[in-house]
Write an enzyme that holds these catalytic residues in place. Structure first.
Site, mmCIF file in Angstrom:
data_model
loop_
_atom_site.group_PDB
_atom_site.id
_atom_site.type_symbol
_atom_site.label_atom_id
_atom_site.label_comp_id
_atom_site.label_asym_id
_atom_site.label_seq_id
_atom_site.Cartn_x
_atom_site.Cartn_y
_atom_site.Cartn_z
ATOM 1 N N PRO A 154 0.646 -1.253 -0.059
ATOM 2 C CA PRO A 154 -0.032 0.021 -0.026
ATOM 3 C C PRO A 154 0.764 1.362 0.186
ATOM 4 O O PRO A 154 1.830 1.373 0.793
ATOM 5 C CB PRO A 154 -0.890 -0.007 1.169
ATOM 6 C CG PRO A 154 -0.009 -1.168 2.087
ATOM 7 C CD PRO A 154 0.840 -1.788 1.266
ATOM 8 N N GLY A 187 1.799 5.198 1.077
ATOM 9 C CA GLY A 187 1.433 5.964 1.990
ATOM 10 C C GLY A 187 1.125 5.415 3.146
ATOM 11 O O GLY A 187 0.160 5.926 3.959
ATOM 12 N N GLY A 202 3.575 4.025 5.485
ATOM 13 C CA GLY A 202 4.511 4.020 6.622
ATOM 14 C C GLY A 202 5.377 3.041 6.237
ATOM 15 O O GLY A 202 6.418 2.638 7.054
ATOM 16 N N GLY A 227 7.801 3.661 3.518
ATOM 17 C CA GLY A 227 8.746 4.353 2.853
ATOM 18 C C GLY A 227 8.267 4.238 1.205
ATOM 19 O O GLY A 227 9.447 4.598 0.662
ATOM 20 N N SER A 251 7.119 6.607 -0.437
ATOM 21 C CA SER A 251 7.407 7.959 -1.008
ATOM 22 C C SER A 251 9.042 7.810 -1.560
ATOM 23 O O SER A 251 9.280 8.447 -2.509
ATOM 24 C CB SER A 251 7.071 9.037 -0.290
ATOM 25 O OG SER A 251 7.316 9.090 1.100
ATOM 26 N N ALA A 252 9.565 7.519 -0.587
ATOM 27 C CA ALA A 252 11.123 7.303 -0.641
ATOM 28 C C ALA A 252 11.561 6.330 -1.815
ATOM 29 O O ALA A 252 12.364 6.620 -2.823
ATOM 30 C CB ALA A 252 11.851 6.996 0.401
ATOM 31 N N ALA A 253 10.816 5.354 -2.008
ATOM 32 C CA ALA A 253 11.025 4.193 -2.770
ATOM 33 C C ALA A 253 10.703 5.017 -4.524
ATOM 34 O O ALA A 253 11.432 4.676 -5.201
ATOM 35 C CB ALA A 253 10.113 2.967 -2.584
ATOM 36 N N ASP A 271 14.708 6.843 4.884
ATOM 37 C CA ASP A 271 14.129 6.079 4.083
ATOM 38 C C ASP A 271 14.894 5.803 2.356
ATOM 39 O O ASP A 271 14.595 4.836 2.080
ATOM 40 C CB ASP A 271 12.753 6.720 3.815
ATOM 41 C CG ASP A 271 11.848 6.374 4.905
ATOM 42 O OD1 ASP A 271 12.101 5.933 6.138
ATOM 43 O OD2 ASP A 271 10.594 6.759 4.958
HETATM 44 O O1 PMV Z 1 5.852 6.899 7.158
HETATM 45 P P1 PMV Z 1 7.076 6.858 6.035
HETATM 46 O O2 PMV Z 1 7.293 5.822 5.520
HETATM 47 O O3 PMV Z 1 7.061 8.195 5.075
HETATM 48 O O4 PMV Z 1 8.367 7.146 7.126
HETATM 49 C C1 PMV Z 1 8.763 8.305 7.563
HETATM 50 C C2 PMV Z 1 9.842 8.305 8.641
HETATM 51 C C3 PMV Z 1 10.146 9.691 9.425
HETATM 52 O O5 PMV Z 1 11.056 9.267 10.186
HETATM 53 C C4 PMV Z 1 8.765 9.944 10.245
HETATM 54 C C5 PMV Z 1 10.458 10.857 8.846
HETATM 55 C C6 PMV Z 1 11.775 10.715 8.054
HETATM 56 O O6 PMV Z 1 11.844 11.750 7.132
HETATM 57 O O7 PMV Z 1 12.738 9.827 8.489
#
Ligand code: PMV
Length: 335
Positions: free
Chosen positions: A113, A115, A117, A119, A121-123, A164
């Site tokens: 899924p 958004g 948690g 990662g 958006s980083a991926a 991330d």
């Molecule tokens: O929820 P995610 O997968 O976007 O992870 C964010 C992680 C944080 O520590 C809250 C933000 C960051 O930039 O490290």
């Protein structure tokens, strides 16, 4: 020319949010991936397609400048804007880095899924930077890609740690501490069974919104929130020794403390807490929310209780799924 890369999602084992303020974190790449394909176009448009992100055949006009785009599918704007911002910024960052542009079809597929948690958006940022850089004729150099992926996240979110983007680029399990331009990173081998289950619930806020909330809490109560961040940093150091010693029980106890501290920052929700406590009652060695919070995922460490914990998560209203840790990072699938 056409190239496909894949990048893993991640779970933060311990240390999210505090890592944004320079504290260390432990993070692991999971066995669910995002696939990004970039294909050269003969014109200068960027066309983004993704059934998972509801971006079917969306064409963007980038003729004026890369950051200045127009939607052809205007009515779906709010639904698609969030992931799209990362894709477009990643293209802009890579173009500026190499001082080159190309029209491209970008196709994105996700095994997890978005958004939640994990990662994503980083991926998406790292995957797009890597595929588009290759399309521009550049070799994929991991350090360069991680740096550009991080620049993308910072530009979109305003605030982001390098955690991330580093884990999705390099993979494995990392102890990471932001320091200057390149974070301090140590690759961690997990010597024993750290089998975990994730519990998912719909997210109510975006990462950017939650990061701004934490910043506001820190501005309101700098000393107290500063101490909470220090405590999270300390328990990450403890957890690093537990993982190296192969002591999941002590690691789990630290996860529980970390969850309490995150809850005190206001980033957990009732739905997340219900899954966290249900997992512990079902025998998890430790459980905590993972990622930015505001909904999304919890992580339950439960090497001997996978079935029981999965059922407990379901009964608490969440969706359980198994993950394995320490998966490979950025990979070229074909070109
Ligand atoms: O929820 P995610 O997968 O976007 O992870 C964010 C992680 C944080 O520590 C809250 C933000 C960051 O930039 O490290």
């Amino acid at each position: 020319m056409r190239i496909t890369v894949s990048v893993p999602g991640k779970v933060t084992l311990l240390g999210e949010h505090a890592v944004v303020y320079g504290k260390p974190a432990l993070v692991s790449a999971i066995n669910r991936r995002i696939y990004v394909t970039a294909e050269r176009r003969s014109d200068s448009s960027i066309k983004v397609s993704s059934p998972d992100l509801k971006l079917q055949g969306l064409t963007l006009k980038i003729n004026r400048s890369l950051g200045d785009f127009e939607f052809e599918a205007g009515e779906r704007k709010s639904q698609i804007l969030e992931p799209l911002r990362y894709i477009l910024k990643a293209i802009e960052v890579a173009s500026e880095n190499y001082d080159k542009k190309s029209g491209a079809n970008i196709f994105i597929q996700s095994e997890m899924p978005i958004g939640a948690g994990l990662g994503t958006s980083a991926a998406i940022s790292v995957g797009t930077v890597a595929a588009y850089s290759a399309l521009l004729g550049h070799d994929i150099v991991l350090d360069e890609i991680a740096r550009m992926g991080h620049a993308t996240e910072v530009a979109v979110q305003g605030i982001a740690s390098p955690m991330d983007t580093a884990i999705t680029t390099y993979g494995g399990t990392l102890y990471i501490k932001p320091e200057g331009t390149k974070p301090l990173m140590e690759r961690i081998e997990i010597p024993c069974d750290f089998t975990s289950v994730l519990g998912y619930t719909q997210r109510e806020e975006t990462t950017s919104q939650i990061l701004k909330k934490v910043r506001a809490a820190k501005d309101r109560n700098p000393e107290v929130v500063g101490l909470i961040m220090d405590a999270i940093g300390l328990l990450v150091e403890e957890a690093r020794s537990c993982i190296k010693k192969g002591d999941p029980a002590s690691f789990g106890a630290l996860m529980n403390i970390n969850h309490g501290l995150l809850d005190s920052l206001g980033v957990s929700t009732k739905a997340l807490n219900d899954m966290v406590y249900a997992s512990r009652s079902a025998g998890a060695l430790g459980s905590k929310m993972t990622g930015a919070g505001g909904g999304g995922c919890i992580l339950a460490l439960c090497p001997d209780r996978v079935k029981e914990v999965s059922l407990a998560i379901r009964l608490a209203g969440g969706m359980p799924f198994d993950v394995s840790l320490s998966s490979p990072g950025l990979r070229v699938e074909n070109s």
